[in-house]
Scaffold this active site. Structure first.
Site, PDB file in Angstrom:
ATOM      1  N   SER A 176       1.088  -1.479  -0.157  1.00  0.00           N
ATOM      2  CA  SER A 176       0.018  -0.157  -0.299  1.00  0.00           C
ATOM      3  C   SER A 176       1.117   1.297   0.251  1.00  0.00           C
ATOM      4  O   SER A 176       1.284   1.322  -1.266  1.00  0.00           O
ATOM      5  CB  SER A 176      -1.432  -0.061   1.069  1.00  0.00           C
ATOM      6  N   THR A 177       0.803   2.316   0.936  1.00  0.00           N
ATOM      7  CA  THR A 177       1.331   3.563   0.811  1.00  0.00           C
ATOM      8  C   THR A 177       3.641   2.800   0.754  1.00  0.00           C
ATOM      9  O   THR A 177       3.728   1.938   1.322  1.00  0.00           O
ATOM     10  CB  THR A 177       1.386   3.565   2.090  1.00  0.00           C
ATOM     11  N   HIS A 203      -2.867  -0.368  -3.245  1.00  0.00           N
ATOM     12  CA  HIS A 203      -3.762   0.077  -3.106  1.00  0.00           C
ATOM     13  C   HIS A 203      -3.828   0.725  -3.790  1.00  0.00           C
ATOM     14  O   HIS A 203      -3.059   1.914  -3.246  1.00  0.00           O
ATOM     15  CB  HIS A 203      -4.004  -0.120  -1.429  1.00  0.00           C
ATOM     16  N   MET A 296      -0.308   1.190   5.083  1.00  0.00           N
ATOM     17  CA  MET A 296      -0.884   1.424   6.736  1.00  0.00           C
ATOM     18  C   MET A 296      -1.432   0.010   6.488  1.00  0.00           C
ATOM     19  O   MET A 296      -2.042  -0.377   5.777  1.00  0.00           O
ATOM     20  CB  MET A 296      -1.873   2.284   6.434  1.00  0.00           C
ATOM     21  N   ASP A 299      -4.531  -4.846   5.833  1.00  0.00           N
ATOM     22  CA  ASP A 299      -5.035  -5.618   4.725  1.00  0.00           C
ATOM     23  C   ASP A 299      -3.866  -6.829   4.536  1.00  0.00           C
ATOM     24  O   ASP A 299      -2.415  -6.360   4.203  1.00  0.00           O
ATOM     25  CB  ASP A 299      -5.126  -4.844   3.748  1.00  0.00           C
TER      26      ASP A 299
END
Length: 356
Positions: A176-177, A203, A296, A299
């Site tokens: 993600s991030t 994401h 973050m 997930d």
């Protein structure tokens, strides 16, 4: 102490909307606003904000130019505001390369500008960004391996020659991030002849994933494409989940087939790492390598625990090399990770795991 934020946007309306959203949180304070990158650079010196929100397209000095100067002189967390266009996606990926912490997309209509979803996404990213140590980013060379095929639409077809739909392992990667940049330190190092199909969940909103897939494809030995419904997974090909769709895997006539699912968010995301991992775990296959990278939240943790229960091999990125350690940390806490490695060792660990 309140988190000090500088808001940079050429639109007075957007500056007001963004500032109001930030000011609505008791733990944050808008210390200033700027209408272009040049003003932003001056205000950063005098106001010393903890986080900057930066529009990409601005007159006089655009957001990318300002970002590069910020990261060169005084690195700090910068959250980019991007338009939902093809060009906006390309520019956003450049910003992440230059060291931007993350980005949010500008709503397509005035009605959606200050919805609770947009507000919460912005505030949450500011909170996380304010706690993140930012270093001057190293320049990512556009690495094309000696055996790789330099990409364009015609040449990319040469990567399809001799594709195998029967292979030794299935590799599933979630991030993600910090992921778009981190993936550039992993995917280009995966050898062209790897006997595995590869799935990636990053994401990202719709449109951005296609640009990311093309970017990774152009610098890798393996082929990278945005996943499509019905794709038969082949060895040496990485399938990136499209924004706003879950990627799930089914098995038909001995082949792995991708099914796109437009259902509800899973673990707060769509695409979701958990959704992908659940579908892989349901196949009851042993030959799975799960990889969880910077991001973050949590997930992927639960899904990877199910993959591990089926004797999968799990790799997690270490804290030091993560932009945000949330997703790997949550997975490690469950006790299902076989190996914790730095970002620049993930590709090597994947190759080693092929023999496990």
């Amino acid at each position: 102490m309140k988190i000090k934020v500088l808001v940079v946007d050429d639109s007075a309306f957007m500056r007001k909307v963004i500032a109001d959203m930030i000011s609505s949180d008791d733990g944050m304070e808008v210390v200033g606003t700027a209408k272009n990158g040049e003003e932003a650079l001056q205000l950063i010196v005098s106001l010393k904000p903890a986080v900057v929100t930066m529009d990409i397209e601005m007159p006089k000095m655009d957001g990318l130019t300002a970002l590069k100067q910020i990261m060169e002189v005084s690195p700090m967390p910068v959250i980019m505001l991007s338009s939902l266009t093809t060009n906006g996606a390309v520019e956003t990926l450049k910003a992440l390369d230059y060291g931007a912490f993350d980005f949010i997309t500008k709503p397509t209509s005035l009605i959606k500008v200050s919805t609770p979803e947009v507000r919460e996404e912005l505030l949450n990213k500011i909170r996380i960004a304010s706690r993140t140590k930012v270093n001057k980013p190293s320049i990512i060379e556009r690495r094309v391996r000696p055996t790789a095929v330099i990409q364009n639409n015609d040449q990319s077809r040469t990567k399809n020659l001799g594709l195998k739909t029967k292979f030794k392992k299935l590799i599933a990667i979630g991030t993600s991030t910090g992921g778009p940049r981190a993936l550039q330190d992993v995917i280009p190092y995966i050898p062209r002849d790897i006997d595995a199909g590869i799935l990636i969940v990053q994401h990202m909103p719709p449109g951005f994933t296609k640009s990311l897939a093309e970017r990774l494809d152009g610098m890798s030995q393996i082929q990278v494409k945005e996943a499509e419904d019905g794709d038969v997974i082949s060895a040496g090909v990485a399938y990136l989940a499209p924004g706003d769709s879950h990627v799930k895997v089914t098995k038909q006539a001995g082949q792995y087939v991708i099914k796109l699912d437009n259902g509800e968010r899973v673990s707060g995301h769509k695409p979701s790492v958990d959704a992908m991992m659940y579908s892989i775990a349901d196949l009851n296959e042993r030959d799975v390598i799960g990889v969880i990278m910077t991001g973050m939240g949590a997930d992927g943790a639960d899904g990877l625990s199910r993959v591990k229960a089926n004797h999968g091999y799990i790799i997690a990125q270490d804290e030091e090399s993560c932009v945000v350690f949330g997703m790997p940390k949550s997975t490690i806490k469950l006790g299902v990770v076989d190996k914790v490695v730095s970002l620049n060792n993930i590709a090597n660990e994947i190759v080693k795991a092929m023999e496990v």
